[in-house]
Design an enzyme around this catalytic site. Sequence first.
Site, PDB file in Angstrom:
ATOM      1  CG  LEU A 222      -2.185  -0.760   1.212  1.00  0.00           C
ATOM      2  CD1 LEU A 222      -2.941  -0.535   2.501  1.00  0.00           C
ATOM      3  CD2 LEU A 222      -3.030  -0.350   0.017  1.00  0.00           C
ATOM      4  NE  ARG A 223       5.635   0.833  -2.463  1.00  0.00           N
ATOM      5  CZ  ARG A 223       6.269  -0.329  -2.325  1.00  0.00           C
ATOM      6  NH1 ARG A 223       6.458  -0.860  -1.134  1.00  0.00           N
ATOM      7  NH2 ARG A 223       6.733  -0.961  -3.375  1.00  0.00           N
TER       8      ARG A 223
ATOM      9  CG  PHE B 247      14.048  -5.721  -6.263  1.00  0.00           C
ATOM     10  CD1 PHE B 247      14.392  -6.662  -7.228  1.00  0.00           C
ATOM     11  CD2 PHE B 247      15.011  -5.335  -5.343  1.00  0.00           C
ATOM     12  CE1 PHE B 247      15.666  -7.211  -7.265  1.00  0.00           C
ATOM     13  CE2 PHE B 247      16.295  -5.883  -5.378  1.00  0.00           C
ATOM     14  CZ  PHE B 247      16.618  -6.821  -6.342  1.00  0.00           C
ATOM     15  N   GLY B 248      10.167  -4.121  -8.093  1.00  0.00           N
ATOM     16  CA  GLY B 248       8.715  -4.063  -7.970  1.00  0.00           C
ATOM     17  C   GLY B 248       7.980  -3.616  -9.216  1.00  0.00           C
TER      18      GLY B 248
ATOM     19  CG  HIS C 130       9.040   1.169  -6.526  1.00  0.00           C
ATOM     20  ND1 HIS C 130       9.448   1.545  -5.263  1.00  0.00           N
ATOM     21  CD2 HIS C 130       9.045  -0.180  -6.546  1.00  0.00           C
ATOM     22  CE1 HIS C 130       9.696   0.452  -4.551  1.00  0.00           C
ATOM     23  NE2 HIS C 130       9.445  -0.601  -5.297  1.00  0.00           N
TER      24      HIS C 130
ATOM     25  CG  HIS D  20      10.454 -12.754  -0.112  1.00  0.00           C
ATOM     26  ND1 HIS D  20       9.948 -12.258  -1.278  1.00  0.00           N
ATOM     27  CD2 HIS D  20      11.796 -12.671  -0.243  1.00  0.00           C
ATOM     28  CE1 HIS D  20      10.946 -11.875  -2.075  1.00  0.00           C
ATOM     29  NE2 HIS D  20      12.071 -12.123  -1.470  1.00  0.00           N
TER      30      HIS D  20
ATOM     31  CG  ASP E 112       4.359  -9.472  -5.176  1.00  0.00           C
ATOM     32  OD1 ASP E 112       4.214  -8.913  -4.082  1.00  0.00           O
ATOM     33  OD2 ASP E 112       5.244 -10.315  -5.386  1.00  0.00           O
TER      34      ASP E 112
END
Lengths: 438, 324
Positions: free
Chosen positions: A74-75, A333-334, A319, A190, A315
């Site tokens: 969610l950040r 990453f992402g 960013h 993970h 997932d």
Amino acid sequence: MSKSDRDTKRAFINARLLDPATGLDVKGALLSDGGKIADLGPQLFKGGVPSGIEVIDCEGQCLAPGLLDMRVHLREPGEEHKETIVTAGQAAAAGGITSIAALPDSSSVLDDVAAVEYVARRAREAKMVKVYPYGAITRNLEGKELTEFGLLTEFGAVAFTDSTKAIANAQTMRRALSYAKTFNALIVQHPEEPTLAGGVMNGGEIATRMGLSGIPVHAEIIMVERDIRLVEMTGGRYHAAHISTAGAIDVIRKAKARGLAVTCDTAPHYFCLNENSVLDYRTFAKVSPPLRSEADREAVFEGLADGTIDAIASDHSPHDQDSKRLPFAQAEFGIVGLETLFPLALQLYHKKALSLLETLALVTCKPAKILRITAGTLAIGSPADLVIFNPDSPFFIDPEKFRSKSKNSPFTGFPAQGKVLRTVVDGRTIYDRATEQN
Amino acid sequence: MTTYAETIAAGLNNHGHLLGIEGLRADQISYLLNLADGYVDQNRAVKKTTDLLSGRTVINLFFENSTRTLTSFELAAKRLGADVINMLVASSSIKKGETLIDTAMTLNAMHPDVMVVRHSDSGAVKLLSEKVNGSVINAGDGSHEHPTQALLDALTIRRRKGDLYGLRVAICGDIAHSRVARSNIHLLNTMGAEVRLIAPPTLLPAAVDRMGVETFHNMKEGLEGCDIVMMLRLQLERMQGSFVPSTREYFRYFGLDQEKLAMAKPDALVMHPGPMNRGVEIDSELADDLDRSLIRTQVEMGVAVRMACLHALTQGTLNEEPAA
């Protein structure tokens, strides 16, 4: 939600009703009352809809339970420039998702009651999709001290994970699996052996040519194998997140055959893309675990088709440009995924690996069963969380149109099929394609 | 989905940049080497400068410390009459939070004709090249490529052996972390040489045999019948990363000395991109043996090759179709 909204009755007519939880696939109608599914079936409203009920004409399109996305970053709180609970909710709604499970690694870690409660409360206030927070397995995601599984569960934590960090210490993992049994809690790993995972992309020829440090597939396989031994030892409930390798799928397939309480998910990029996507140092395709070889991509697809993989999760990892417009090794990453989860999952249907109902199950009732959430079904009495969609409608993915604050998707220009027409939470429309810009 | 070959063809070398050897055709490499041959003569004359790049600006932008490569590029640009500025950003702007792209845009606003860039991250030079108007020369990016080093190696070999075609070349040492090795593998394969890699498995990158090379873990076996032996520098921090246990053991099995070199052809020549670790990867006396060692010639060829690259990029002659 206002009282009057709660009392509103809505009739969704002229629908192709699809319930992956029961295998139902008929033309008919559905009635929501007070946010719950009150009735459905081919005979409902045959003689017309009584007055006082709001009518939504589905025009023959598919009506299914709204999606549950079991892995979302969610950040918020902490990195609101990348995403907030509100923007993630808007993105999810546009993607046909009605419930999301929020990973606990916002810059303030969800490892105590207050943090978990905060996310749950902010989500209620946003009145968009339903947000189920994960709790961290260990304090501050340090892999050492366990969090309060019992209290966090009471305050809404739906399962436990250290998000993008593996529980590397075998003793810690053993204790987590073991202690979690007290509360019947699920441990989500993970699966990546960190001492082998120092690289930035898949290990192999392409990494060698590009001069980038590689992460061998064995980093994932070794961790899944170890964890499965710990599950055998403890009898805990274990879920391996975003599986990306043929080897790990094989290990899980065998563990399931032995009757262990093991489940796993994957993300669309692991069966739609391979490591070639990072060529030219494209950081939007930099993701953890990394995009793998074509043989691994095929194995993930096969693992979904044969039922070894239980769920597809986006997932979603937003960013901003500044985190990605960097030399490859320095970039974050992402991949963002809320708005591409559904059409990319439908690839399984369009490529004839699974039926439409089987495909839907991977993003609805199956993850709901893993997380023990009342979602992903059209059963009478369950929440009227619905998606109306056309599974065949073709389009090219365009991240510029995403509602997510971040646009870091490697799927620009990717040809997909399946458009969300309307998303409904507790009977209330939160997304209507007809009134949107695109 | 684009194939690897298409990506290379579309992404590199066609915008007036020299970002790597991968993707260059044999005729382009030969053209650069022929051009460089001429500059060797110029550099040996009393008057070493021309005015080919008069009025042009070259910025050497180094994000990683370097003495010899920077000096070589600076001299090359000056001998062609360009205005040269050296920027060493290894420690300044980056620590202030300025990104690579910010730095590129800032310098681009000063209208350089050529930017020569070294960076410790693979792909960083390509990223920078997408943001600037002038030509970019990769002076080494991470473990990816160091094209001018491979070109100067090729020029050195060609001038001694006449041709690269059919030669057996061994590259020995820390291949995994070496951009020099990667550029040389591409160049030597393109020009028809046979490439062997000799290193312990810990210093060979994954699936490197897919790059058209044969790999050896035994130096004597690998050196058999070789015309050229290229040694690579062993970074001393590799000991901490448990790639190799000690310099002593490394030299015993992978250091080049007269005994191991005896397995190669009698007229085999020895190269090293520098700076050398004497007694670690190469025997000190062998390094100084003028009959066998080309190490000092490599430095001389470096200036000529860099002049050729500056020439070809600024005059736009690198991508001209080969003469029929």
